[in-house]
Design a protein around this motif. Sequence first.
Motif, PDB file in Angstrom:
ATOM      1  N   HIS A  21     129.467  51.158   8.840  1.00  0.00           N
ATOM      2  CA  HIS A  21     128.561  50.814   7.741  1.00  0.00           C
ATOM      3  C   HIS A  21     129.115  49.654   6.923  1.00  0.00           C
ATOM      4  O   HIS A  21     130.311  49.575   6.683  1.00  0.00           O
ATOM      5  CB  HIS A  21     128.400  52.009   6.791  1.00  0.00           C
ATOM      6  CG  HIS A  21     127.394  53.003   7.251  1.00  0.00           C
ATOM      7  ND1 HIS A  21     127.474  53.633   8.475  1.00  0.00           N
ATOM      8  CD2 HIS A  21     126.278  53.490   6.642  1.00  0.00           C
ATOM      9  CE1 HIS A  21     126.444  54.457   8.604  1.00  0.00           C
ATOM     10  NE2 HIS A  21     125.701  54.391   7.509  1.00  0.00           N
ATOM     11  N   ILE A  22     128.205  48.799   6.486  1.00  0.00           N
ATOM     12  CA  ILE A  22     128.547  47.753   5.509  1.00  0.00           C
ATOM     13  C   ILE A  22     127.594  47.979   4.345  1.00  0.00           C
ATOM     14  O   ILE A  22     126.410  48.280   4.572  1.00  0.00           O
ATOM     15  CB  ILE A  22     128.327  46.356   6.134  1.00  0.00           C
ATOM     16  CG1 ILE A  22     129.251  46.156   7.334  1.00  0.00           C
ATOM     17  CG2 ILE A  22     128.557  45.252   5.104  1.00  0.00           C
ATOM     18  CD1 ILE A  22     128.941  44.923   8.149  1.00  0.00           C
ATOM     19  N   PHE A  23     128.104  47.833   3.139  1.00  0.00           N
ATOM     20  CA  PHE A  23     127.246  48.102   1.967  1.00  0.00           C
ATOM     21  C   PHE A  23     127.042  46.815   1.163  1.00  0.00           C
ATOM     22  O   PHE A  23     127.974  46.020   1.012  1.00  0.00           O
ATOM     23  CB  PHE A  23     127.890  49.167   1.072  1.00  0.00           C
ATOM     24  CG  PHE A  23     127.957  50.515   1.740  1.00  0.00           C
ATOM     25  CD1 PHE A  23     126.923  51.422   1.614  1.00  0.00           C
ATOM     26  CD2 PHE A  23     129.053  50.857   2.530  1.00  0.00           C
ATOM     27  CE1 PHE A  23     126.963  52.655   2.245  1.00  0.00           C
ATOM     28  CE2 PHE A  23     129.111  52.089   3.181  1.00  0.00           C
ATOM     29  CZ  PHE A  23     128.069  52.989   3.037  1.00  0.00           C
ATOM     30  N   LEU A 176     114.440  48.125  10.546  1.00  0.00           N
ATOM     31  CA  LEU A 176     114.643  48.429   9.130  1.00  0.00           C
ATOM     32  C   LEU A 176     114.826  49.937   9.003  1.00  0.00           C
ATOM     33  O   LEU A 176     114.072  50.704   9.618  1.00  0.00           O
ATOM     34  CB  LEU A 176     113.414  47.990   8.324  1.00  0.00           C
ATOM     35  CG  LEU A 176     113.141  46.486   8.358  1.00  0.00           C
ATOM     36  CD1 LEU A 176     111.731  46.195   7.852  1.00  0.00           C
ATOM     37  CD2 LEU A 176     114.174  45.753   7.509  1.00  0.00           C
ATOM     38  N   LEU A 177     115.810  50.341   8.228  1.00  0.00           N
ATOM     39  CA  LEU A 177     116.027  51.774   8.013  1.00  0.00           C
ATOM     40  C   LEU A 177     115.227  52.218   6.815  1.00  0.00           C
ATOM     41  O   LEU A 177     115.233  51.543   5.777  1.00  0.00           O
ATOM     42  CB  LEU A 177     117.503  52.042   7.714  1.00  0.00           C
ATOM     43  CG  LEU A 177     118.504  51.686   8.797  1.00  0.00           C
ATOM     44  CD1 LEU A 177     119.920  51.865   8.269  1.00  0.00           C
ATOM     45  CD2 LEU A 177     118.282  52.569  10.021  1.00  0.00           C
ATOM     46  N   GLY A 191     118.014  49.649   4.254  1.00  0.00           N
ATOM     47  CA  GLY A 191     118.937  48.780   4.989  1.00  0.00           C
ATOM     48  C   GLY A 191     118.388  48.425   6.349  1.00  0.00           C
ATOM     49  O   GLY A 191     117.182  48.476   6.572  1.00  0.00           O
ATOM     50  N   ALA A 192     119.315  48.056   7.251  1.00  0.00           N
ATOM     51  CA  ALA A 192     118.878  47.660   8.596  1.00  0.00           C
ATOM     52  C   ALA A 192     119.902  48.073   9.635  1.00  0.00           C
ATOM     53  O   ALA A 192     121.103  48.158   9.347  1.00  0.00           O
ATOM     54  CB  ALA A 192     118.650  46.152   8.648  1.00  0.00           C
ATOM     55  N   LEU A 193     119.386  48.307  10.840  1.00  0.00           N
ATOM     56  CA  LEU A 193     120.242  48.546  12.005  1.00  0.00           C
ATOM     57  C   LEU A 193     120.412  47.182  12.671  1.00  0.00           C
ATOM     58  O   LEU A 193     119.416  46.507  12.957  1.00  0.00           O
ATOM     59  CB  LEU A 193     119.527  49.522  12.940  1.00  0.00           C
ATOM     60  CG  LEU A 193     120.214  49.810  14.269  1.00  0.00           C
ATOM     61  CD1 LEU A 193     121.525  50.554  14.063  1.00  0.00           C
ATOM     62  CD2 LEU A 193     119.282  50.640  15.158  1.00  0.00           C
ATOM     63  N   PHE A 199     130.726  42.707  17.123  1.00  0.00           N
ATOM     64  CA  PHE A 199     130.934  43.975  16.410  1.00  0.00           C
ATOM     65  C   PHE A 199     129.996  45.085  16.896  1.00  0.00           C
ATOM     66  O   PHE A 199     130.105  46.228  16.462  1.00  0.00           O
ATOM     67  CB  PHE A 199     130.745  43.771  14.904  1.00  0.00           C
ATOM     68  CG  PHE A 199     131.606  42.661  14.363  1.00  0.00           C
ATOM     69  CD1 PHE A 199     132.979  42.786  14.384  1.00  0.00           C
ATOM     70  CD2 PHE A 199     131.046  41.493  13.860  1.00  0.00           C
ATOM     71  CE1 PHE A 199     133.792  41.769  13.922  1.00  0.00           C
ATOM     72  CE2 PHE A 199     131.846  40.464  13.399  1.00  0.00           C
ATOM     73  CZ  PHE A 199     133.215  40.602  13.425  1.00  0.00           C
ATOM     74  N   GLY A 200     129.068  44.761  17.774  1.00  0.00           N
ATOM     75  CA  GLY A 200     128.145  45.772  18.277  1.00  0.00           C
ATOM     76  C   GLY A 200     127.157  46.237  17.217  1.00  0.00           C
ATOM     77  O   GLY A 200     126.834  45.496  16.284  1.00  0.00           O
ATOM     78  N   MET A 201     126.728  47.488  17.386  1.00  0.00           N
ATOM     79  CA  MET A 201     125.726  48.016  16.436  1.00  0.00           C
ATOM     80  C   MET A 201     126.387  48.415  15.134  1.00  0.00           C
ATOM     81  O   MET A 201     127.442  49.061  15.129  1.00  0.00           O
ATOM     82  CB  MET A 201     125.076  49.236  17.032  1.00  0.00           C
ATOM     83  CG  MET A 201     124.150  48.821  18.085  1.00  0.00           C
ATOM     84  SD  MET A 201     122.640  49.693  17.981  1.00  0.00           S
ATOM     85  CE  MET A 201     121.954  49.040  19.458  1.00  0.00           C
ATOM     86  N   GLN A 202     125.729  48.046  14.057  1.00  0.00           N
ATOM     87  CA  GLN A 202     126.228  48.391  12.726  1.00  0.00           C
ATOM     88  C   GLN A 202     125.040  48.746  11.850  1.00  0.00           C
ATOM     89  O   GLN A 202     123.912  48.364  12.147  1.00  0.00           O
ATOM     90  CB  GLN A 202     126.944  47.202  12.095  1.00  0.00           C
ATOM     91  CG  GLN A 202     128.106  46.673  12.884  1.00  0.00           C
ATOM     92  CD  GLN A 202     128.843  45.575  12.127  1.00  0.00           C
ATOM     93  OE1 GLN A 202     129.909  45.778  11.597  1.00  0.00           O
ATOM     94  NE2 GLN A 202     128.231  44.425  12.060  1.00  0.00           N
ATOM     95  N   ILE A 203     125.363  49.399  10.759  1.00  0.00           N
ATOM     96  CA  ILE A 203     124.319  49.640   9.763  1.00  0.00           C
ATOM     97  C   ILE A 203     124.676  48.867   8.510  1.00  0.00           C
ATOM     98  O   ILE A 203     125.821  48.948   8.031  1.00  0.00           O
ATOM     99  CB  ILE A 203     124.197  51.144   9.491  1.00  0.00           C
ATOM    100  CG1 ILE A 203     123.417  51.732  10.670  1.00  0.00           C
ATOM    101  CG2 ILE A 203     123.489  51.413   8.173  1.00  0.00           C
ATOM    102  CD1 ILE A 203     123.122  53.150  10.585  1.00  0.00           C
ATOM    103  N   ILE A 204     123.731  48.091   8.031  1.00  0.00           N
ATOM    104  CA  ILE A 204     123.941  47.442   6.731  1.00  0.00           C
ATOM    105  C   ILE A 204     123.065  48.200   5.743  1.00  0.00           C
ATOM    106  O   ILE A 204     121.837  48.166   5.836  1.00  0.00           O
ATOM    107  CB  ILE A 204     123.583  45.944   6.764  1.00  0.00           C
ATOM    108  CG1 ILE A 204     124.366  45.234   7.869  1.00  0.00           C
ATOM    109  CG2 ILE A 204     123.878  45.312   5.393  1.00  0.00           C
ATOM    110  CD1 ILE A 204     124.169  43.724   7.950  1.00  0.00           C
ATOM    111  N   ARG A 205     123.714  48.920   4.870  1.00  0.00           N
ATOM    112  CA  ARG A 205     122.979  49.664   3.838  1.00  0.00           C
ATOM    113  C   ARG A 205     122.787  48.744   2.635  1.00  0.00           C
ATOM    114  O   ARG A 205     123.730  48.074   2.204  1.00  0.00           O
ATOM    115  CB  ARG A 205     123.787  50.867   3.371  1.00  0.00           C
ATOM    116  CG  ARG A 205     123.796  51.990   4.362  1.00  0.00           C
ATOM    117  CD  ARG A 205     122.762  53.029   3.995  1.00  0.00           C
ATOM    118  NE  ARG A 205     122.988  54.238   4.770  1.00  0.00           N
ATOM    119  CZ  ARG A 205     122.045  54.922   5.348  1.00  0.00           C
ATOM    120  NH1 ARG A 205     120.783  54.525   5.269  1.00  0.00           N
ATOM    121  NH2 ARG A 205     122.322  56.023   6.010  1.00  0.00           N
TER     122      ARG A 205
END
Length: 549
Positions: A21-23, A176-177, A191-193, A199-205
């Motif tokens: 996760h990145i915030f 979009l999450l 956020g978004a997937l 870095f592959g798949m990440q979630i940006i919250r």
Amino acid sequence: MDIPYLQRRYLVSFASRRLPHIFTDVLVIGSGAAGVRAAIEAARHGEVILMTKHAQTESNTWHAQGGMAVPTDAARDLDAHVADTLAAGGELCDEAVARDCLAAAPRHLQELREWGVTFDTDDGELQLGREGGHHKPRIVHADGDSTGRAIMLGLLDRARQTPNLKIFDECFALDLLTDPPEAGSDARCVGALTDHPRFGMQIIRARTVILASGGAGVLWRETSNPPVATADGIAMAFRTGVALTDLEMMQFHPTTLYVAGASRSLISEAVRGEGAKLVDRNGHRFMPDYHEMAELAPRDIVSRAILDVAARSGSSRVYLDVRDLGAEFFAGRFPGIDRACREFDIDPGEDLIPVFPAAHYMIGGLRADMEGRTSLSGLFACGEAACTGLHGANRLASNSITEALVFGARCGDRAGREAADDDGKFTARDVDWTVQRSDRTELDLADIRNSLRSIMWRNVGILRSGPRLAETLEIIQFWGRYVLDKEFFSDPGGWEAQNMLTTAWLVTELALRRTETRGVHFREDFPQTDPIWKRHQIIRRTAHQLVVE
Ligand SMILES: Cc1cc2nc3c(=O)[nH]c(=O)nc-3n(C[C@H](O)[C@H](O)[C@H](O)COP(=O)(O)OP(=O)(O)OC[C@H]3O[C@@H](n4cnc5c(N)ncnc54)[C@H](O)[C@@H]3O)c2cc1C
């Protein structure tokens, strides 16, 4: 039959708690004029991440040639500029939006100049060009026909110096999450997937998200747009259930360089603004036969006239005659276009330039107000991905960069403020999403992309008819069963194909329903404008259902 485009809320299976996760306070998707301008503004209120799927310079904005329409003498020209915008817009423009946007344009032009963008001048006065639908010259330009590039260099430079603002290149927004995942009055964008080659798949919250992912030109075989314009934003927004509008309104530009086998490069309308004439294969200047503004008639009229002339003369193209402008003037005023022609051994001083229309600008998009607010809480949209009502059923030339800047800044401000007001924790629930495994045959994605672009050009292009649209819908639905059932691909091109199919399906659905001709939407079986249709179509997905209002 199950409609594949309604089944998928997320394109891939994932469990959010297992992903890095990145915030951030505000997440901006897209590095064109709208996204970068929004990010700069949002960063005044908190931390911002701006992500873009390729290099920062890959965008429609970068390729803009003609310029930016600005009522430079706002006191005298604003009313006329608004009137031209409304006249082009086929009675679907929102006049308040047009007035507000254009009134703010001179301030944004001044801001760009302060940020180091040099617009072309004569003796210190801005040079003003003229384009289709404008009754007077009011288009400012930079480096001749490289206005978009000059504006983007200035904006990106400013963004890099902006505290609180990080830019992630090569970062593909997959979805979009929302919390909860399926839309409802309580849903919120959180956020978004994303997918990144390293870095592959990440979630940006994020506390708020701005979608500035641009247009959809690549859905059509002939297009002026660069390869990034695959309508990802429209498709991912559709999956959330947010309201989309006017997607049947795709603007076709009358003149792209038409050389067999080469990608289409735009020949700006400003060339006609400087006096170039459109002629058929016999050298006959035909536009005065079609409209009193001749070559400077609105784009839909010029595009249809070109199709008509080409069909009558049995040719695949018409020609721009710029010889009267003089080779030296042409090369100085339009250096990029001059270079593009010469690459194909066309000397604009001596030869006619072969041209044909191509898909250019997506007028529809996420329904958004002047601050970029959409129907989904926490989600904002600006630029070509949004539909504010400025362009109605037909965009006036060069109003889009103006809109991207004016409403991009407003949207960034609003999203930044909302994020700053939300000082709570990132409380969104985890997402656990599984895509059902499918054993259906894998189709070749390159084939599907080409076939889709080809059928969109032939059946959902400049001339449309009910039976062809219905047939296209059926075919796109069929392809969807074989493409939308897969999830992981060797590169983001697979997800782009899924997004292209989804958006093509929406465009075709709305084009079929609008049984009239208005602005850029021309129905051969309904050639008249029908007052009943003086309205927008709004389309959205609920859990597995399509709603069109
Ligand atoms: C050849 C050409 C000439 C034009 N000339 C003019 C002109 O003279 N005047 C004018 O007003 N308008 C012109 N236009 C239109 C205008 O350039 C655009 O409408 C406007 O710049 C759109 O800006 P934008 O920021 O909304 O989108 P864009 O500039 O297209 O930016 C969209 C961004 O989103 C990114 N993105 C897309 N999908 C994803 C994803 N899944 N994940 C992450 N990032 C993503 C893209 O990579 C891109 O960076 C022209 C357009 C073209 C193609």
